[in-house]
Design an enzyme around this catalytic site. Sequence first.
Site, PDB file in Angstrom:
ATOM      1  N   ARG A 308     -93.420 -55.387  89.017  1.00 28.18           N
ATOM      2  CA  ARG A 308     -94.627 -56.224  88.983  1.00 28.18           C
ATOM      3  C   ARG A 308     -95.592 -55.646  87.957  1.00 28.18           C
ATOM      4  O   ARG A 308     -96.378 -54.750  88.262  1.00 28.18           O
ATOM      5  CB  ARG A 308     -95.286 -56.260  90.367  1.00 28.18           C
ATOM      6  CG  ARG A 308     -96.351 -57.358  90.510  1.00 28.18           C
ATOM      7  CD  ARG A 308     -97.225 -57.128  91.738  1.00 28.18           C
ATOM      8  NE  ARG A 308     -98.233 -56.111  91.463  1.00 28.18           N
ATOM      9  CZ  ARG A 308     -98.827 -55.356  92.391  1.00 28.18           C
ATOM     10  NH1 ARG A 308     -98.500 -55.478  93.661  1.00 28.18           N
ATOM     11  NH2 ARG A 308     -99.737 -54.460  92.056  1.00 28.18           N
ATOM     12  N   HIS A 312    -101.523 -57.303  91.800  1.00 26.51           N
ATOM     13  CA  HIS A 312    -101.098 -58.216  92.873  1.00 26.51           C
ATOM     14  C   HIS A 312    -101.761 -59.571  92.697  1.00 26.51           C
ATOM     15  O   HIS A 312    -101.134 -60.613  92.797  1.00 26.51           O
ATOM     16  CB  HIS A 312    -101.445 -57.616  94.234  1.00 26.51           C
ATOM     17  CG  HIS A 312    -101.339 -58.595  95.358  1.00 26.51           C
ATOM     18  ND1 HIS A 312    -100.129 -59.091  95.779  1.00 26.51           N
ATOM     19  CD2 HIS A 312    -102.284 -59.193  96.125  1.00 26.51           C
ATOM     20  CE1 HIS A 312    -100.344 -59.957  96.761  1.00 26.51           C
ATOM     21  NE2 HIS A 312    -101.635 -60.044  96.986  1.00 26.51           N
ATOM     22  N   TYR A 321    -104.087 -47.154  92.206  1.00 28.03           N
ATOM     23  CA  TYR A 321    -102.987 -46.588  93.013  1.00 28.03           C
ATOM     24  C   TYR A 321    -101.692 -46.299  92.256  1.00 28.03           C
ATOM     25  O   TYR A 321    -100.778 -45.716  92.809  1.00 28.03           O
ATOM     26  CB  TYR A 321    -102.685 -47.492  94.215  1.00 28.03           C
ATOM     27  CG  TYR A 321    -102.433 -48.956  93.890  1.00 28.03           C
ATOM     28  CD1 TYR A 321    -101.192 -49.379  93.400  1.00 28.03           C
ATOM     29  CD2 TYR A 321    -103.420 -49.916  94.093  1.00 28.03           C
ATOM     30  CE1 TYR A 321    -100.958 -50.725  93.103  1.00 28.03           C
ATOM     31  CE2 TYR A 321    -103.202 -51.252  93.798  1.00 28.03           C
ATOM     32  CZ  TYR A 321    -101.979 -51.657  93.312  1.00 28.03           C
ATOM     33  OH  TYR A 321    -101.746 -52.969  93.023  1.00 28.03           O
TER      34      TYR A 321
END
Lengths: 409, 337
Positions: A308, A312, A321
């Site tokens: 990805r 998100h 993160y």
Amino acid sequence: MSQTSALRLHVPEPKARPGEATDFSGLVIPAAGVLKRPPIDEPDHSMRDYAFGMIRVLDEAGAAVGEWDPKLTPEMLKAGLRYMLTTRTYDERMMRVQRQGKTSFYMKCTGEEAVAVAQAMALDRGDMLFPSYRQQGLLIAREHSLVDMMCQVYNNTKDRLKGRQLPVMYSSKDSGFFSISGNLGTQFPQAVGWAMASAIKGDTRIAASWVGDGTTAEADFHYALTFATVYQAPVVLNVVNNQWAISTFQGFAGGEQTTFAARAIGYGLPGLRVDGNDFLAVYAATKWAADRARNNLGPTLIELYTYRAAPHSTSDDPSAYRPDDEFKRWPLGDPIERLKQHMERIGIWSEAEHTALLAQVDDDVRAAQKEAEGYGTLGVKPASAASMFEDVYKDVPQHLIRQRQELGV
Amino acid sequence: MATMNMIQAINSAMDVMLERDRGTVVFGEDVGYFGGVFRCTAGLQKKYGKERVFDAPIAEGGILATAIGMGVYGLRPVVEIQFADYIYPAFDQLVSEAARLRYRSGGEFWAPITVRSPCGGGIFGGQTHSQSPEAVFTHVCGLKTVIPSNPVDAKGLLIAAIEDDDPVVFFEPKRIYNGPFEGYHDRPLVPWSKHPLGEVPDGYYRIELGKAAIVREGAAVTVLAYGTMVHVAQAGAAEAGVDAEIIDLRTLVPLDIDCIVASVKKTGRCVIVHEATKTSGFGAELMAQVQELCFAHLEAPIVRVTGWDTPYPHAFEWEYFPGPDRVKRALLKVMEG
């Protein structure tokens, strides 16, 4: 063995955090072309290696190698490249309009374009798709109107969902694209039910569904695989392992211990692990599974191994993160670059043609945006507020008529 | 006409719909070859084949999810959740999916499913075979909730539920499967064959969802009840010697509020009876609506007779169950007011 130390809890930790360099040396990427392509009636128990290996067709030099090469025509390859570029350009533009305040929310699928695009092309047009929220490429590869998609994102006066859904939660009966739910995984067993119905009615159409690696932890994943295997439903079940579920890496869904494709083994299904950034491998594996389902040979679980590259959603900041450059260093590369490299290698594509296509795609997306914005952006009312009382039930019941009157519309 | 208990009437409704509509399918745990733990689907697999009447894995969430997918395809699934107590694993699929699908897809997709499930206590089922969770579902917009109280209604309402294009939760009070239980657990059960509503019309007929039935006309007080409590309320009214108007709601959503309001305006008093727990039970909704719409006509505070706010205790079943004596006391209290 007697106990020798105090018990301790294992809490998974990704390979790298912000500021660190991810060490991909432990990631085993089998060479392209190594795995044989079994016949579609191969029994699942003799296919267990496919859950741990990786179906790959494109090698490092862009050559298509091995039995899984789907031998697509130049027209198919060009269409695939165009759909992937359209998806990426559409995503970038919608991300930008969200930043401009023209919509509230957006989700990109950057780096994962081969998954939805190649899979839509490998399935038949009549097959029913039960997607999660990151398969906009399915609609684009089915040539669904970009204007219509944007109108949903803007919740404007042409939004067919009447302003009821969060942006990107598309739904289109015409395109065989099931209404996206924000509750993760619910569509997986629903797709199995649709496939069971198709079998009950002696139809020829199959179903396909998608979840992410994180969602495999939901009970719906287990329901789907159980019902699929019990009734040998004609369905292709896909896990898009893009490594990240918002901020938790795939280890929190059990990905440290085994592969997601290997989940299939416990249910007696073939589980195929596929290089999700290899357009040809994704197409070939999906076609194999679809042919198997269409011939009453049962369901297949496919793990699409990808990354990805995007946050998100527009509400997410991955730099909090994970390392910022992880996608640039991702060993399986960029699906668009890899297909382009292959097409150049076999002499059907050039840098000049690519530049021209990019310009054309950009024009198409801009033109669609202009038209869609002509119908309004966030804040414009998609319809009369009276419409919010419709479609709760087929007919508006008396208590909702009274509530509508109370609102004064 | 044929004499039927509620099990046979429910079986007959599915039989009629399987015959009339090739899209009807029936499945659930133990419902296929065996015919269901309460025998509601007995004989249907043999008659219609195992592709249309079949057993399911023990996975209520999976049963609901696959039913939704089948509904989207164009079938009319009728699924059995073996006990209402087992319905919670399917909650997300019912509440977030079935109930909202038409809305969220702008009317393009819907799931015309019927979820049958035996509810209620009085059979020594303990806390996992006795619950009445109807209020959990009446709170959810997009669902319809039906609870029949006799064989004639059970068949006609179930046919209407199966034909309905919205998802319907159809609770079957298991204590009255075999006879109209009035709450006297120490007396022999009178079978449905001795009751006029055990004479069930043959073939196809519908009872429209959203229509209450006045089972006893009266002038002194309105009693709102459904399922098993319709019979308990009648016994309680007889014990109290009060001229009660007893309304069987039959469908909780959509609610026949006009019937309720007309009755309460006539009697000026209202007692609500249900077996489910009290706090946030459906009685609270009824009480609120009666208060909103009939306040000026009320001559006494509305009284609820319900199960206690505890799990259903196995050994104290009859202390828990709201029997005729509690209904009698409520009626006398509301008449004093």
